[in-house]
Design a protein around this motif. Structure first.
Motif, PDB file in Angstrom:
ATOM      1  N   THR A  22       0.817  -1.211   0.000  1.00 30.87           N
ATOM      2  CA  THR A  22       0.000   0.000   0.000  1.00 30.87           C
ATOM      3  C   THR A  22       0.850   1.261   0.000  1.00 30.87           C
ATOM      4  OG1 THR A  22      -0.108  -0.112   2.420  1.00 30.87           O
ATOM      5  CG2 THR A  22      -1.897  -1.163   1.184  1.00 30.87           C
ATOM      6  N   ASN A  23       2.156   1.116  -0.052  1.00 32.71           N
ATOM      7  CA  ASN A  23       3.035   2.261  -0.097  1.00 32.71           C
ATOM      8  C   ASN A  23       2.711   3.105  -1.324  1.00 32.71           C
ATOM      9  OD1 ASN A  23       5.666   3.579  -1.136  1.00 32.71           O
ATOM     10  ND2 ASN A  23       6.088   3.126   1.022  1.00 32.71           N
ATOM     11  N   PRO A  24       2.541   4.438  -1.160  1.00 36.72           N
ATOM     12  CA  PRO A  24       2.190   5.278  -2.312  1.00 36.72           C
ATOM     13  C   PRO A  24       3.151   5.156  -3.475  1.00 36.72           C
ATOM     14  CG  PRO A  24       1.903   6.496  -0.267  1.00 36.72           C
ATOM     15  CD  PRO A  24       2.545   5.200   0.106  1.00 36.72           C
ATOM     16  N   ALA A  25       4.451   5.070  -3.200  1.00 42.52           N
ATOM     17  CA  ALA A  25       5.428   4.945  -4.280  1.00 42.52           C
ATOM     18  C   ALA A  25       5.201   3.661  -5.068  1.00 42.52           C
ATOM     19  CB  ALA A  25       6.846   4.976  -3.715  1.00 42.52           C
ATOM     20  N   THR A  26       4.928   2.566  -4.357  1.00 44.16           N
ATOM     21  CA  THR A  26       4.688   1.289  -5.029  1.00 44.16           C
ATOM     22  C   THR A  26       3.445   1.354  -5.900  1.00 44.16           C
ATOM     23  OG1 THR A  26       5.717   0.101  -3.188  1.00 44.16           O
ATOM     24  CG2 THR A  26       4.312  -1.172  -4.667  1.00 44.16           C
ATOM     25  N   LEU A  27       2.376   1.954  -5.376  1.00 43.97           N
ATOM     26  CA  LEU A  27       1.143   2.064  -6.141  1.00 43.97           C
ATOM     27  C   LEU A  27       1.323   2.915  -7.395  1.00 43.97           C
ATOM     28  CD1 LEU A  27      -1.458   2.528  -3.254  1.00 43.97           C
ATOM     29  CD2 LEU A  27      -1.086   0.495  -4.661  1.00 43.97           C
ATOM     30  N   VAL A  51       4.177   3.384  -9.055  1.00 44.66           N
ATOM     31  CA  VAL A  51       5.003   2.626 -10.003  1.00 44.66           C
ATOM     32  C   VAL A  51       4.158   1.575 -10.724  1.00 44.66           C
ATOM     33  CG1 VAL A  51       6.905   0.975 -10.199  1.00 44.66           C
ATOM     34  CG2 VAL A  51       7.185   3.020  -8.802  1.00 44.66           C
ATOM     35  N   VAL A  52       3.322   0.845  -9.977  1.00 44.45           N
ATOM     36  CA  VAL A  52       2.478  -0.185 -10.588  1.00 44.45           C
ATOM     37  C   VAL A  52       1.472   0.442 -11.549  1.00 44.45           C
ATOM     38  CG1 VAL A  52       0.715  -1.928 -10.129  1.00 44.45           C
ATOM     39  CG2 VAL A  52       2.754  -1.802  -8.683  1.00 44.45           C
ATOM     40  N   SER A  53       0.847   1.541 -11.135  1.00 46.46           N
ATOM     41  CA  SER A  53      -0.116   2.216 -12.000  1.00 46.46           C
ATOM     42  C   SER A  53       0.559   2.731 -13.265  1.00 46.46           C
ATOM     43  CB  SER A  53      -0.766   3.377 -11.246  1.00 46.46           C
ATOM     44  OG  SER A  53      -1.672   4.071 -12.072  1.00 46.46           O
ATOM     45  N   GLY A  54       1.735   3.354 -13.090  1.00 44.51           N
ATOM     46  CA  GLY A  54       2.460   3.839 -14.258  1.00 44.51           C
ATOM     47  C   GLY A  54       2.846   2.718 -15.196  1.00 44.51           C
ATOM     48  N   MET A  64       6.697   9.038 -16.147  1.00 45.18           N
ATOM     49  CA  MET A  64       7.993   9.125 -15.479  1.00 45.18           C
ATOM     50  C   MET A  64       8.068  10.317 -14.522  1.00 45.18           C
ATOM     51  SD  MET A  64       9.701   6.537 -16.160  1.00 45.18           S
ATOM     52  CE  MET A  64       9.780   5.200 -17.332  1.00 45.18           C
ATOM     53  N   THR A  65       7.354  11.378 -14.849  1.00 43.46           N
ATOM     54  CA  THR A  65       7.296  12.522 -13.941  1.00 43.46           C
ATOM     55  C   THR A  65       6.610  12.134 -12.633  1.00 43.46           C
ATOM     56  OG1 THR A  65       7.216  14.051 -15.805  1.00 43.46           O
ATOM     57  CG2 THR A  65       6.485  14.888 -13.672  1.00 43.46           C
ATOM     58  N   ALA A  66       5.504  11.395 -12.742  1.00 39.65           N
ATOM     59  CA  ALA A  66       4.793  10.949 -11.540  1.00 39.65           C
ATOM     60  C   ALA A  66       5.673  10.039 -10.694  1.00 39.65           C
ATOM     61  CB  ALA A  66       3.511  10.225 -11.938  1.00 39.65           C
ATOM     62  N   VAL A  67       6.352   9.101 -11.333  1.00 38.15           N
ATOM     63  CA  VAL A  67       7.225   8.179 -10.602  1.00 38.15           C
ATOM     64  C   VAL A  67       8.408   8.931 -10.004  1.00 38.15           C
ATOM     65  CG1 VAL A  67       8.743   6.177 -10.839  1.00 38.15           C
ATOM     66  CG2 VAL A  67       6.541   6.209 -12.021  1.00 38.15           C
ATOM     67  N   GLY A  68       8.976   9.862 -10.775  1.00 42.63           N
ATOM     68  CA  GLY A  68      10.114  10.627 -10.289  1.00 42.63           C
ATOM     69  C   GLY A  68       9.793  11.452  -9.063  1.00 42.63           C
ATOM     70  N   ARG A  69       8.576  11.961  -8.987  1.00 42.37           N
ATOM     71  CA  ARG A  69       8.186  12.778  -7.841  1.00 42.37           C
ATOM     72  C   ARG A  69       7.921  11.953  -6.593  1.00 42.37           C
ATOM     73  NH1 ARG A  69       4.246  17.052 -10.778  1.00 42.37           N
ATOM     74  NH2 ARG A  69       5.863  18.416 -11.606  1.00 42.37           N
ATOM     75  N   VAL A  70       7.390  10.771  -6.772  1.00 45.46           N
ATOM     76  CA  VAL A  70       6.993  10.000  -5.595  1.00 45.46           C
ATOM     77  C   VAL A  70       8.141   9.154  -5.052  1.00 45.46           C
ATOM     78  CG1 VAL A  70       6.189   7.863  -6.684  1.00 45.46           C
ATOM     79  CG2 VAL A  70       4.973   8.757  -4.694  1.00 45.46           C
ATOM     80  N   ALA A  71       9.151   8.875  -5.876  1.00 49.04           N
ATOM     81  CA  ALA A  71      10.282   8.054  -5.436  1.00 49.04           C
ATOM     82  C   ALA A  71      11.358   8.933  -4.805  1.00 49.04           C
ATOM     83  CB  ALA A  71      10.865   7.285  -6.621  1.00 49.04           C
ATOM     84  N   SER A  72      12.027   8.389  -3.830  1.00 47.34           N
ATOM     85  CA  SER A  72      13.141   9.111  -3.211  1.00 47.34           C
ATOM     86  C   SER A  72      14.294   9.191  -4.208  1.00 47.34           C
ATOM     87  CB  SER A  72      13.590   8.398  -1.940  1.00 47.34           C
ATOM     88  OG  SER A  72      14.006   7.072  -2.232  1.00 47.34           O
ATOM     89  N   MET A  97      11.913   4.252 -11.925  1.00 47.03           N
ATOM     90  CA  MET A  97      11.621   4.580 -13.319  1.00 47.03           C
ATOM     91  C   MET A  97      11.866   3.384 -14.237  1.00 47.03           C
ATOM     92  SD  MET A  97      13.128   8.445 -13.678  1.00 47.03           S
ATOM     93  CE  MET A  97      12.159   9.877 -13.139  1.00 47.03           C
ATOM     94  N   GLY A  98      12.912   2.613 -13.933  1.00 48.14           N
ATOM     95  CA  GLY A  98      13.181   1.426 -14.730  1.00 48.14           C
ATOM     96  C   GLY A  98      12.070   0.393 -14.625  1.00 48.14           C
ATOM     97  N   LEU A  99      11.531   0.207 -13.411  1.00 49.96           N
ATOM     98  CA  LEU A  99      10.442  -0.753 -13.224  1.00 49.96           C
ATOM     99  C   LEU A  99       9.171  -0.291 -13.939  1.00 49.96           C
ATOM    100  CD1 LEU A  99      10.947  -1.626  -9.452  1.00 49.96           C
ATOM    101  CD2 LEU A  99      11.437  -3.088 -11.429  1.00 49.96           C
ATOM    102  N   ALA A 100       8.865   1.010 -13.864  1.00 56.00           N
ATOM    103  CA  ALA A 100       7.689   1.520 -14.569  1.00 56.00           C
ATOM    104  C   ALA A 100       7.865   1.378 -16.067  1.00 56.00           C
ATOM    105  CB  ALA A 100       7.458   2.984 -14.191  1.00 56.00           C
TER     106      ALA A 100
END
Length: 421
Positions: A13-18, A20-23, A130-138, A146-149
């Motif tokens: 349920t971690n926001p970053a994980t969600l 990445v999966v959504s992206g 990638m912008t969404a993933v970049g913002r939510v990931a540390s 980004m690679g996983l997305a």
């Protein structure tokens, strides 16, 4: 609820994980559908009497429209959030596919598969996801996330290209395109998840807060273009678009001309997608441990050599499989590395805009790769000149990326990530 229980299920349920999966799911639909277009060149030409040059122009146009619309889609996501941008893009993408399904003429095909699909992809692909993933990931995990997305786009290629081929053979081109349109429309709600925020990432949400108003597109571009590393990165990204668009569009037809089995082209595209799932994740992992410009340089060098060797060697089922596997490992790995490098230099506050501008160069290359393939074939009856040019372009791109300067921009409009500050 026990502490152990919460700790065990927190990653789910971690926001970053969600995010990445959504992206990854959005890219799965977008990039998977986009890679099917080469399967329809023959039917559009033979069944509807549309010249191959015009079909190639329609496919090339969506790349060009995608590129020019990407900075604006990225800027809209920066300002208004990802949900409305993704929803709009998914619907117009699906409508473009539906129009192509019933298009009786080349003009309607150009509008559907060219203009509408191009606008739709700009709102649902790398520049936004990638912008969404970049913002939510540390920052320390950004390249890997980004690679996983990005690997999601490869999953779509593995699943959707064979699906489109099977439906096309069993029910015809219109049904196949309509099925793809339904899949694309189903991705529209996933943009809501992209707007989630990870409190530990230290990134400011979009839309921007009044305390940090977003600068104008002209100001952001003006400041970014003064950075030598950004200029080289943008120029080099042209090659990626040229290579991928040419191969994805014309590999099935080229293999047919080489007297390979009819289904081998679709199999090769699916294999590229399968191996790219590994390649994208691996490039994201390497980008978090090595200087990203060096990884990019070696990636382009390997890709250019592989293309050259494949073109000059005799064509067999084995050589096609090996070519598809190596190309897959280097296929979309450029995206997390390039977007991660832009984020490293400029931060994530204007990442949608800056990567969108960089991606414009990629899409100009895509336009030329898709269009020149058809044009050169019509003029010469062969794809040889473009294959040779594609191999040489990889070597040039490697030379451009090795000296990229990744020094962080100090201009005031590019706010550093709080987690890095």
């Amino acid at each position: 609820m026990s502490t152990a229980y919460r700790k065990h299920f927190a990653p789910l349920t971690n926001p970053a994980t969600l995010v990445v999966v959504s992206g990854a799911l959005i890219l799965c639909a977008v990039m998977g559908i986009r890679q099917t277009f080469g399967l329809f060149i023959g039917p559009f030409s033979f069944d509807r009497g549309i010249p191959i040059t015009l079909i190639a122009f329609a496919i090339a146009l969506h790349n060009l429209v995608w590129g020019f619309a990407q900075p604006f889609a990225g800027a809209a996501a920066d300002r208004y959030g990802f949900a409305p941008v993704v929803a709009f893009g998914s619907i117009i993408f699906a409508a473009g596919l539906a129009l192509a399904a019933v298009a009786p003429s080349g003009a309607m095909l150009v509008v559907g598969m060219g203009l509408m699909v191009g606008i739709g992809i700009s709102c649902t692909s790398f520049g936004v996801v990638m912008t969404a993933v970049g913002r939510v990931a540390s920052p320390e995990k950004r390249s890997m996330a980004m690679g996983l997305a990005s690997a999601g786009g490869s999953l779509g290629q593995v699943l959707i290209v064979p699906l489109a081929q099977v439906v096309r053979e069993s029910s015809g081109v219109p049904t196949s395109l309509l099925v793809l349109a339904l899949l694309m429309a189903a991705a529209a709600p996933l943009g809501i998840i992209l707007d989630r925020r990870n409190p530990g990432a230290g990134s400011s949400p979009a839309p921007a807060s009044p305390a940090l108003p977003l600068s104008s597109l002209r100001e952001v571009l003006s400041q970014a273009c003064r950075h030598r590393g950004y200029r080289l990165l943008t120029i080099g990204f042209f090659t990626c678009g040229f290579q991928l668009a040419f191969i994805a569009t014309y590999l099935p037809g080229y293999l047919f001309l080489c007297h390979m089995p009819i289904g081998l082209g679709a199999t090769a595209l699916a294999l590229i997608g399968l191996f790219n799932m590994v390649g994208s994740a691996a490039c994201g992992w390497l980008g978090g441990r090595l200087r990203q410009q060096y990884v990019l340089g070696w990636l382009y060098l390997v890709r250019g050599v592989t293309i050259g060797v494949f073109f000059f060697l005799p064509k067999t089922a084995t050589s096609v499989v090996v070519f598809a596997a190596v190309m897959g490992l280097t296929w979309l790995g450029t995206v997390p590395l390039t977007s991660g490098l832009v984020a490293k230099i400029f931060g994530t506050r204007h990442l949608g805009t800056l990567f969108g501008i960089c991606f414009l160069s990629h899409q100009i290359g895509s336009f030329l790769g898709a269009w020149l393939g058809g044009f050169v074939f019509d003029m010469t009856g062969s794809y040889s000149l473009v294959w040779e040019g594609t191999a040489v372009a990889g070597l040039v791109a490697a030379l451009l990326h090795f000296p990229v300067d990744d020094t962080t921009a100090s201009t005031s409009i590019f706010q550093p990530d709080p987690a890095r500050a």
